[in-house]
Motif scaffolding. Structure first.
Motif, PDB file in Angstrom:
ATOM      1  N   LYS A 105      39.804  31.906  39.147  1.00 19.63           N
ATOM      2  CA  LYS A 105      39.125  32.104  40.424  1.00 19.63           C
ATOM      3  C   LYS A 105      40.058  32.774  41.426  1.00 19.63           C
ATOM      4  O   LYS A 105      39.651  33.675  42.176  1.00 19.63           O
ATOM      5  N   LEU A 106      41.319  32.334  41.450  1.00 24.09           N
ATOM      6  CA  LEU A 106      42.312  32.952  42.327  1.00 24.09           C
ATOM      7  C   LEU A 106      42.489  34.418  41.969  1.00 24.09           C
ATOM      8  O   LEU A 106      42.462  35.296  42.845  1.00 24.09           O
ATOM      9  N   ILE A 151      39.315  37.028  34.744  1.00 17.03           N
ATOM     10  CA  ILE A 151      39.597  37.287  33.325  1.00 17.03           C
ATOM     11  C   ILE A 151      39.768  38.787  33.090  1.00 17.03           C
ATOM     12  O   ILE A 151      40.687  39.224  32.381  1.00 17.03           O
ATOM     13  N   ALA A 152      38.899  39.593  33.711  1.00 14.47           N
ATOM     14  CA  ALA A 152      38.956  41.039  33.511  1.00 14.47           C
ATOM     15  C   ALA A 152      40.258  41.633  34.044  1.00 14.47           C
ATOM     16  O   ALA A 152      40.886  42.467  33.381  1.00 14.47           O
ATOM     17  N   ILE A 153      40.699  41.209  35.230  1.00 13.31           N
ATOM     18  CA  ILE A 153      41.933  41.784  35.796  1.00 13.31           C
ATOM     19  C   ILE A 153      43.145  41.319  35.002  1.00 13.31           C
ATOM     20  O   ILE A 153      44.135  42.060  34.872  1.00 13.31           O
ATOM     21  N   VAL A 196      31.427  34.668  39.215  1.00 17.72           N
ATOM     22  CA  VAL A 196      31.798  36.083  39.290  1.00 17.72           C
ATOM     23  C   VAL A 196      33.299  36.219  39.505  1.00 17.72           C
ATOM     24  O   VAL A 196      33.945  37.107  38.937  1.00 17.72           O
ATOM     25  N   ASP A 197      33.879  35.330  40.325  1.00 16.45           N
ATOM     26  CA  ASP A 197      35.338  35.338  40.497  1.00 16.45           C
ATOM     27  C   ASP A 197      36.042  35.084  39.170  1.00 16.45           C
ATOM     28  O   ASP A 197      37.068  35.696  38.866  1.00 16.45           O
ATOM     29  N   PHE A 221      29.905  33.052  29.355  1.00 18.84           N
ATOM     30  CA  PHE A 221      31.102  32.220  29.303  1.00 18.84           C
ATOM     31  C   PHE A 221      31.449  31.674  30.682  1.00 18.84           C
ATOM     32  O   PHE A 221      31.714  30.470  30.845  1.00 18.84           O
ATOM     33  N   SER A 222      31.441  32.523  31.692  1.00 19.19           N
ATOM     34  CA  SER A 222      31.844  32.105  33.030  1.00 19.19           C
ATOM     35  C   SER A 222      30.847  31.145  33.666  1.00 19.19           C
ATOM     36  O   SER A 222      31.214  30.313  34.498  1.00 19.19           O
ATOM     37  N   ARG A 223      29.572  31.239  33.265  1.00 21.91           N
ATOM     38  CA  ARG A 223      28.556  30.379  33.863  1.00 21.91           C
ATOM     39  C   ARG A 223      28.392  29.059  33.132  1.00 21.91           C
ATOM     40  O   ARG A 223      27.986  28.053  33.741  1.00 21.91           O
ATOM     41  N   LYS A 224      28.690  29.019  31.836  1.00 23.46           N
ATOM     42  CA  LYS A 224      28.358  27.833  31.032  1.00 23.46           C
ATOM     43  C   LYS A 224      29.576  27.037  30.573  1.00 23.46           C
ATOM     44  O   LYS A 224      29.483  25.824  30.398  1.00 23.46           O
TER      45      LYS A 224
END
Length: 331
Positions: free
Chosen positions: A257-258, A16-18, A10-11, A242-245
């Motif tokens: 993540k940061l 990526i979104a921000i 989720v981070d 994408f973020s999980r795999k």
């Protein structure tokens, strides 16, 4: 009651979104024409995506079973979101780093609250107030699942509609409610999350996303509103998978993540760094060049804001009023 364990994927999603938010603002604030494919690509889904991520994570970590837990939930959201929103909107944006003084009165502050620069925080707080009531009712009703879902979501929708009807927020809150609740529904039902994380569904969403995103127009017709809804749903499914795999290079993964952990700090501070020149004279038209320039500039801005956020957290008083973080706060 909230679970304080962080979900790293989720981070990454939020990071990526921000980053895309900052890229979009660099284009918007520096004279680059907004009718370019990069700007239209980002603005077709980036804020609905944030609301979907927020609904997804809050459903993962929250379970309200009593009035006392609901009030505790509200107090935490007032601290984490409402206080930073008010401080940055009414104090920082009014008095800090200003070339000239403005006449401030009651009308000025009312206007700032009605049309804030940090409108996302305002809308998110209102949705969380409504979500807390929904989750409480959903966990208290002891009836068949379908009836419980209908009743609890009716309350959720009613509260959001009241916020719009009395003028606390604009009608777009209804659309953002749809994405927020969509993310929450996905997190609530394991079978649904399993379905959208299947490789076949991911592949279909990926293909459809890149087909539809090229046909969206900024400030377009009602058809474009429908496109925006569809594109945002597809974007969430693609980014979740994408973020999980996908295993990114370690430094890249740690970077996002940061950015995800410090997304609030980036969001409130990046406005003061994204406007730095007038690029209209350069007449940039190539989408790849526009994206690469904006992305390369966006990364140091995100790092600067992240480091600034971490430094602010070193002071418990500044951390509280500027970022809504209490001492030993983990979320």
């Amino acid at each position: 009651m909230e679970n304080t364990k962080r979900l790293e994927y989720v981070d990454i999603m939020r990071g990526i979104a921000i980053t895309l938010v900052v890229v979009g603002h660099i284009i918007q604030f520096n004279g680059i024409p907004m009718n370019n494919p990069v700007f239209e690509f980002i603005y077709s889904f980036h804020m609905p995506l944030f609301f979907a991520i927020s609904g997804y994570i809050i459903q993962k970590v929250t379970k309200i079973k009593s009035w006392s837990q609901y009030w505790h939930f509200l107090k935490k959201k007032i601290t984490a979101i409402a206080i930073p929103f008010l401080v940055w909107t009414l104090l920082i944006d009014t008095f800090f780093l200003k070339e000239r003084w403005y006449i401030v009165n009651t009308e000025y502050f009312i206007h700032k609250l009605q049309y804030p620069m940090l409108w996302y925080l305002k809308s998110l707080f209102l949705l969380l107030v409504a979500f807390g009531a929904y989750d409480f009712i959903h966990n208290k009703i002891r009836t068949k699942t379908s009836l419980r879902i209908m009743c609890s979501y009716a309350v959720f929708m009613l509260i959001v509609s009241i916020f719009v009807a009395i003028g606390i927020d604009e009608k777009y809150l209804i659309m953002y409610f749809a994405f927020f609740s969509g993310g929450a529904i996905l997190a609530q039902y394991d079978w649904l999350e399993t379905l959208v994380t299947k490789d076949s569904i991911h592949s279909i969403a990926f293909v459809l996303f890149f087909i539809f995103v090229t046909h969206w127009n900024f400030q377009g017709s009602m058809v474009d509103v429908v496109y925006k809804v569809l594109i945002s749903i597809l974007a969430f499914i693609v980014l979740l998978n994408f973020s999980r795999k996908f295993k990114m290079y370690g430094a890249v993964s740690n970077m996002f993540k940061l950015f995800g952990r410090e997304s609030l700090g980036i969001y409130v501070m990046q406005f003061y760094l994204c406007h730095f020149c007038d690029a209209s004279a350069f007449q940039l038209t190539n989408p790849f060049i526009i994206f690469m320039i904006a992305f390369v500039i966006a990364l140091p801005i995100c790092f600067i804001c992240s480091w600034g956020s971490i430094m602010i957290k070193g002071n418990p008083y500044l951390a509280l009023i500027l970022l809504g973080k209490r001492r030993n706060s983990k979320i």
